[in-house]
Scaffold this active site. Structure first.
Site, PDB file in Angstrom:
ATOM      1  N   GLN A 126       8.362   3.044  -2.736  1.00 49.88           N
ATOM      2  CA  GLN A 126       7.467   3.813  -2.740  1.00 49.88           C
ATOM      3  C   GLN A 126       7.686   5.132  -1.711  1.00 49.88           C
ATOM      4  OE1 GLN A 126       3.828   2.259  -1.068  1.00 49.88           O
ATOM      5  NE2 GLN A 126       2.471   3.888  -1.956  1.00 49.88           N
ATOM      6  N   GLU A 245      -4.189  -0.438  -5.459  1.00 48.48           N
ATOM      7  CA  GLU A 245      -3.446  -1.015  -4.389  1.00 48.48           C
ATOM      8  C   GLU A 245      -4.907  -1.648  -3.656  1.00 48.48           C
ATOM      9  OE1 GLU A 245      -1.745   1.626  -1.596  1.00 48.48           O
ATOM     10  OE2 GLU A 245      -0.862   0.067  -0.612  1.00 48.48           O
ATOM     11  N   SER A 372      -5.599   2.812   6.063  1.00 46.48           N
ATOM     12  CA  SER A 372      -6.031   2.077   7.208  1.00 46.48           C
ATOM     13  C   SER A 372      -7.564   1.914   7.126  1.00 46.48           C
ATOM     14  CB  SER A 372      -5.640   3.108   8.329  1.00 46.48           C
ATOM     15  OG  SER A 372      -6.773   3.966   8.487  1.00 46.48           O
ATOM     16  N   ASN A 373      -7.899   0.798   8.187  1.00 49.77           N
ATOM     17  CA  ASN A 373      -9.439   0.391   8.090  1.00 49.77           C
ATOM     18  C   ASN A 373     -10.104   1.382   8.391  1.00 49.77           C
ATOM     19  OD1 ASN A 373      -7.966  -2.050   7.064  1.00 49.77           O
ATOM     20  ND2 ASN A 373      -8.890  -3.296   8.504  1.00 49.77           N
ATOM     21  N   GLU A 374      -9.704   2.393   9.346  1.00 54.50           N
ATOM     22  CA  GLU A 374     -10.644   3.486   9.587  1.00 54.50           C
ATOM     23  C   GLU A 374     -10.823   4.507   8.409  1.00 54.50           C
ATOM     24  OE1 GLU A 374      -7.996   2.395  11.485  1.00 54.50           O
ATOM     25  OE2 GLU A 374      -9.243   1.479  12.951  1.00 54.50           O
TER      26      GLU A 374
END
Lengths: 387, 378
Positions: A126, A245, A372-374
């Site tokens: 990727q 994803e 990202s979790n943010e």
């Protein structure tokens, strides 16, 4: 409201369970169970077995090897695979570039790439992130300039997972630097990694392993026919890909399995009797159950193809729990975890305890990749809560 | 597998929501209702009866609607959403549930009929001073003489104990075990008081008070335990309704309140915390829905396990959401005239009435070695 699986889905689950526990070589499943690093050959071998049985790329269109399964059946397939310690089909192939080519590619591209992609004859990498384009992916700077029948690519990609095995790389490249919005000048390009000018350099990570790479492009010439879909529409395809994803990115089954194994390790080490350890197990087990049920709610309600609003919860909480379980494993290993640099010959410490800390350190990545979790919090706040 | 409500269930939810929304959509109405004894509105109670809500889980022979846990859960969620002070959980689900589970046909008709019609409030006197959340009784004892049974001792806190027309009482039996009795409260001494969330509770003193065994008598510990577990699951739904309200109120506030010349949702430090509240709420919802489905046909052990799991998750969520809802509102969240803080108060009361998160975590931790993993699908 009904909890039970239909007779059909129950039979499906049994079929998957039987296949995964009998048809995939035991030594590969043992390696997964003891959290050892898999070789490229293990991953390829396992995916080919799945592909031969039509179980490698069920999410693709039926014409190209996909299965006409319900979202719940696909979920069962995914969970049972993890439960049986079978390696998940390589995500770059099965859930990233494959669906993009199948959905947006030309007929020639489909015929050329999809069968070997499903069978892992081509190992895809990727090429999205760049040193200055992480969460703000659309600010990427790798360029592709059209010269006759070719694109000439220059720039640098990074965090290319397992790029050392890569045969081909799918890249987001800037094809219109003058587009009014930065998202509008991006295209989706397939690049043969043996092309002159492609250089892969390893990045050492804190767990001591070599998992990710930098990939450099210096005047790499790519046939025009390797551009997927329309020029400058690459951002749409990337969003499509990242949407896929995110759904598979909460490895509930795998985390459950590691937690169950950790219980055994804790019992053997005599620490399961510690009420604080027992409470931590109970708490994590309950959170995981809530997560699994949330995943089931999402798949049970996503029949119309639209992602359920709670799906961002899956990535966010799924990675947090995956990390928390890996942290608990280090605590259970205790001082034995210091034998992390030893081989089996050099140490009396069990495999699982030797890899406990590298696995814990490695999994810090989980809340960073795949949005990202943010970024997930941002999605929840904006799209779901309207903030 | 299906987590959708059917049309009939949606219709039930709509009518309960409409009724309670009309009564308490304006939070001032709720404040008025809880200011005066008995702490709820008699006319709303009667309207709930007319809708069939007060007899919802009871068999038709007992004067009920014969509905199941899913229907009960829908009502509880709507009760929680507006913080309706009517004692649906305490009276219908718990006290009524015990009579339905253990009572003789005559007792069911005599107690549940009037309850379903809104004419009688039934309370379960079970908690004891100094006790925690055990299904057994020790402080109130039962003795039998030639002409019947008598109870002695103190129950406290008894939710809605002062208003109750009938008491279901747990008491230690002379032969060991815990029995259930029907008691006319006239034979007791009651002192009622307000709970911090506007609800009511009481100390009830028994001194040789006449009591009738519920059903066949004998040890009812298992019956009590299952009734408590079913109530816990319904209480989780009530909490979900309350937490949904709090999250909605918080996001509205963040998009309307201005500071530094901009609305608060401009600040990521705040919106991220609201996102985390959503995560907590959805996880709690998933586990609670599951527990409700388990309770339809599950064994007492399965229901106990599901109730503990849902209660633990809801405890964590309700503390998180309840505390953050106040914090993200700032000072206004502290005031009695504003709704959001009352919800936090109620969530706290709910949890400590039926068993807090630590209690359930302790239960689950004590049997952690009994299984490898939890499979939610039967």
């Amino acid at each position: 409201m009904r909890l039970e699986l239909s007779a059909e889905d129950a039979a499906f689950r049994e079929e998957m369970r039987t296949f995964f526990t009998t048809q995939v070589p035991q030594e590969i499943r043992d390696a997964v169970a003891s959290r050892r690093e898999l070789s490229k050959d293990d991953i390829v071998r396992s995916q080919r077995i799945l592909n031969a049985a039509g179980l490698a790329v069920p999410g693709w269109t039926v014409e190209w090897g996909g299965r006409d399964w319900t979202p719940l059946q696909r979920h069962i397939w995914h969970e049972e695979m993890q439960r049986a310690c079978v390696p998940i089909p390589l995500a770059f192939n099965a859930s990233m570039v494959g669906p993009v080519i199948a959905t947006f590619g030309s007929q020639e591209q489909k015929e050329r790439f999809l069968p070997p992609t499903a069978n892992l004859d081509i190992w895809w990498s990727q090429g999205f992130s760049e040193p200055d384009a992480g969460s703000d992916l659309a600010s990427l700077r790798t360029t592709a300039v059209r010269q006759g029948d070719e694109w000439v690519v220059n720039g640098q990609k990074t965090w290319t997972t397992l790029g050392q095995h890569g045969d081909w790389i799918f890249c987001l490249v800037r094809t219109d630097p003058d587009a009014p919005k930065k998202q509008q000048g991006i295209s989706f390009l397939l690049v043969d990694m043996t092309s002159p000018g492609v250089t892969v350099r390893p990045i050492q990570l804190i767990d001591g392993g070599h998992e990710v790479n930098e990939v450099w492009f210096e005047d790499v010439r790519v046939p025009a026919a390797n551009l997927v879909g329309e020029e400058n529409k690459g951002w749409d395809y990337a969003k499509f890909l990242l949407g896929n994803e995110r759904v598979g990115v909460a490895p509930v089954g795998q985390t459950k399995r590691v937690l169950a194994q950790a219980k055994e390790w804790a019992r053997a080490g005599g620490v399961l009797d510690d009420p604080l350890v027992a409470a931590q197990f109970a708490d994590l087990e309950n959170d995981l159950l809530a997560l699994e049920l949330t995943a089931l709610r999402v798949v049970a309600h996503s029949a119309d193809g639209k992602p359920h609003p709670a799906s961002s919860v899956l990535k966010l909480k799924g990675t947090v729990l995956q990390q928390a379980v890996s942290e608990l494993v280090v605590d259970i290993a205790g001082p034995a975890s210091l034998a992390s640099g030893a081989t089996a010959d050099e140490s009396d410490v069990d495999d699982w305890a030797r890899v406990a800390t590298p696995a814990y350190l490695n999994l810090r990545k989980a809340s960073i990749y795949g949005g990202s979790n943010e970024v997930q919090r941002q999605i929840i706040a904006r799209t779901i809560l309207g903030l | 597998m299906n987590f959708e409500y059917d049309d009939e269930q949606e219709a039930l939810r709509d009518s309960v929501k409409a009724l309670l929304g009309k009564a308490y959509g304006d939070f001032e109405q709720r404040r008025k209702a809880v200011d005066a004894d008995p702490g709820f509105d008699d006319s709303t109670w009667r309207r709930l009866a007319e809708l069939g809500v007060l007899g919802l889980p009871f068999a038709e022979e007992s004067g009920g609607m014969g509905a199941g846990p899913v229907e009960v859960s829908l009502v509880a969620e709507e009760v929680g959403r507006v913080l309706a002070p009517e004692p649906f959980l305490a009276t219908v689900v718990l006290a009524g549930g015990l009579v339905e589970a253990a009572g003789s046909d005559e007792q069911k008709a005599a107690v549940l009929g009037p309850l379903a019609e809104g004419e009688s409030v039934v309370a379960f006197a079970h908690l004891e001073p100094g006790g925690r959340w055990s299904p057994t009784a020790t402080a109130v004892t039962a003795t039998s003489s030639g002409d019947g049974w008598a109870l002695d001792g103190v129950k406290e806190p008894v939710p809605h104990g002062a208003r109750a027309d009938v008491l279901v009482v747990s008491a230690a039996l002379p032969s060991g075990g815990t029995g259930l009795f029907l008691v006319d409260p006239a034979g007791t001494e009651r002192s009622g008081y307000a709970v911090h969330d506007g609800s009511r509770a009481a100390r009830v003193t028994f001194s040789g008070t006449a009591a009738t065994p519920l059903g066949d008598g004998g040890d009812a510990t298992a019956t009590i335990a299952t009734a408590l577990d079913r109530t816990r699951i319904a209480a989780c739904h009530q909490a979900l309704g309350a937490m949904s309200f709090q999250l909605g109120a918080t996001t509205s506030y963040l998009t309307s309140r201005k500071q530094f010349g901009v609305t608060l949702n401009t600040f990521q430090a705040l919106t991220f915390r609201a996102a985390d509240m959503y995560v907590s709420l959805e996880l709690a919802r998933s586990l609670t829905l599951w527990a409700t489905l388990v309770s339809i046909a599950g064994s007492p052990e399965e229901i106990a396990d599901a109730a503990a799991r849902a209660s633990l998750q809801v405890s964590k969520a309700s503390r998180h959401i309840g505390q953050e809802a106040i914090q993200l509102h700032g000072g206004i969240g502290m005031t009695a005239e504003y709704a959001v803080g009352h919800y936090t108060s109620h969530l706290t009361a709910l949890e400590h009435w039926l068993g807090d998160g630590r209690f359930h975590l302790s239960t689950l931790a004590s049997c952690i070695g009994d299984h490898d993993e939890v499979d939610p699908i039967p």
